[in-house]
Design a protein around this motif. Sequence first.
Motif, PDB file in Angstrom:
ATOM      1  N   ALA A  95      51.322  65.102  56.134  1.00 41.93           N
ATOM      2  CA  ALA A  95      51.159  66.207  55.185  1.00 41.93           C
ATOM      3  C   ALA A  95      50.795  65.716  53.789  1.00 41.93           C
ATOM      4  O   ALA A  95      50.044  66.372  53.066  1.00 41.93           O
ATOM      5  CB  ALA A  95      52.445  67.037  55.121  1.00 41.93           C
ATOM      6  N   GLY A  96      51.298  64.544  53.406  1.00 39.54           N
ATOM      7  CA  GLY A  96      51.029  64.030  52.069  1.00 39.54           C
ATOM      8  C   GLY A  96      49.743  63.240  51.936  1.00 39.54           C
ATOM      9  O   GLY A  96      49.271  62.989  50.828  1.00 39.54           O
ATOM     10  N   SER A  97      49.150  62.860  53.066  1.00 39.68           N
ATOM     11  CA  SER A  97      47.960  62.014  52.988  1.00 39.68           C
ATOM     12  C   SER A  97      46.763  62.687  52.307  1.00 39.68           C
ATOM     13  O   SER A  97      46.049  62.009  51.562  1.00 39.68           O
ATOM     14  CB  SER A  97      47.578  61.493  54.366  1.00 39.68           C
ATOM     15  N   PRO A  98      46.500  63.990  52.501  1.00 36.93           N
ATOM     16  CA  PRO A  98      45.373  64.575  51.769  1.00 36.93           C
ATOM     17  C   PRO A  98      45.548  64.487  50.249  1.00 36.93           C
ATOM     18  O   PRO A  98      44.589  64.197  49.528  1.00 36.93           O
ATOM     19  CB  PRO A  98      45.342  66.037  52.227  1.00 36.93           C
ATOM     20  N   PHE A  99      46.773  64.715  49.770  1.00 36.91           N
ATOM     21  CA  PHE A  99      47.024  64.597  48.333  1.00 36.91           C
ATOM     22  C   PHE A  99      46.747  63.174  47.866  1.00 36.91           C
ATOM     23  O   PHE A  99      46.071  62.960  46.860  1.00 36.91           O
ATOM     24  CB  PHE A  99      48.475  64.988  48.011  1.00 36.91           C
ATOM     25  N   LEU A 100      47.272  62.202  48.601  1.00 36.72           N
ATOM     26  CA  LEU A 100      47.072  60.800  48.225  1.00 36.72           C
ATOM     27  C   LEU A 100      45.591  60.433  48.250  1.00 36.72           C
ATOM     28  O   LEU A 100      45.064  59.869  47.283  1.00 36.72           O
ATOM     29  CB  LEU A 100      47.853  59.884  49.165  1.00 36.72           C
ATOM     30  N   LEU A 101      44.922  60.773  49.332  1.00 37.55           N
ATOM     31  CA  LEU A 101      43.528  60.371  49.478  1.00 37.55           C
ATOM     32  C   LEU A 101      42.610  61.078  48.482  1.00 37.55           C
ATOM     33  O   LEU A 101      41.687  60.468  47.940  1.00 37.55           O
ATOM     34  CB  LEU A 101      43.058  60.631  50.913  1.00 37.55           C
ATOM     35  N   GLN A 102      42.863  62.362  48.227  1.00 36.35           N
ATOM     36  CA  GLN A 102      41.956  63.127  47.369  1.00 36.35           C
ATOM     37  C   GLN A 102      42.352  63.063  45.894  1.00 36.35           C
ATOM     38  O   GLN A 102      41.510  62.803  45.037  1.00 36.35           O
ATOM     39  CB  GLN A 102      41.901  64.579  47.837  1.00 36.35           C
ATOM     40  N   ASN A 103      43.621  63.293  45.588  1.00 34.52           N
ATOM     41  CA  ASN A 103      44.034  63.381  44.182  1.00 34.52           C
ATOM     42  C   ASN A 103      44.351  62.028  43.551  1.00 34.52           C
ATOM     43  O   ASN A 103      44.105  61.834  42.373  1.00 34.52           O
ATOM     44  CB  ASN A 103      45.236  64.311  44.034  1.00 34.52           C
TER      45      ASN A 103
END
Length: 148
Positions: A95-103
């Motif tokens: 769940a946290g990977s999109p935030f890490l990868l994008q932001n």
Amino acid sequence: MGILMALGGIAPIVAPLAGGAVIEAFGRRGVFWVLAVIAAVVAVTVVVAVPDCLPAERRRTGGAAELGQQLRSVVRDRAYVGYTLAFGVLFCSIAGSPFLLQNVLGLGVGASSVAFSAGAVVATVAGAVSARSVGRVAPELPETLPGA
């Protein structure tokens, strides 16, 4: 377990790529509409095509008291709680990977989908290797380690 992990690795490889394509085509809300349609199709298919496999004489009528008793027995099972927490950590990282990868890393939707899928490929291959090696290498540590 390794075979299950290898088979379960297909969705994390394909899902980000498909999700990225849906987002590019329909925006973020499009993902929820696609998931709603898929959920409806699965629900109808289950109701229509999947019979109840537990014979009527083995079904429990239970109620809240029996549910509470069964819940207490599950929560007391340390192995079950441990595996549940491990999967919780796994899903938190997913769940946290999109935030890490994008932001944090500044990747776009497409690039972050590819990066996440690459990680899923590594996990799937590791699960397949584990499944193949479990017959040759003991999956559990001995009670006492040599030299300890």
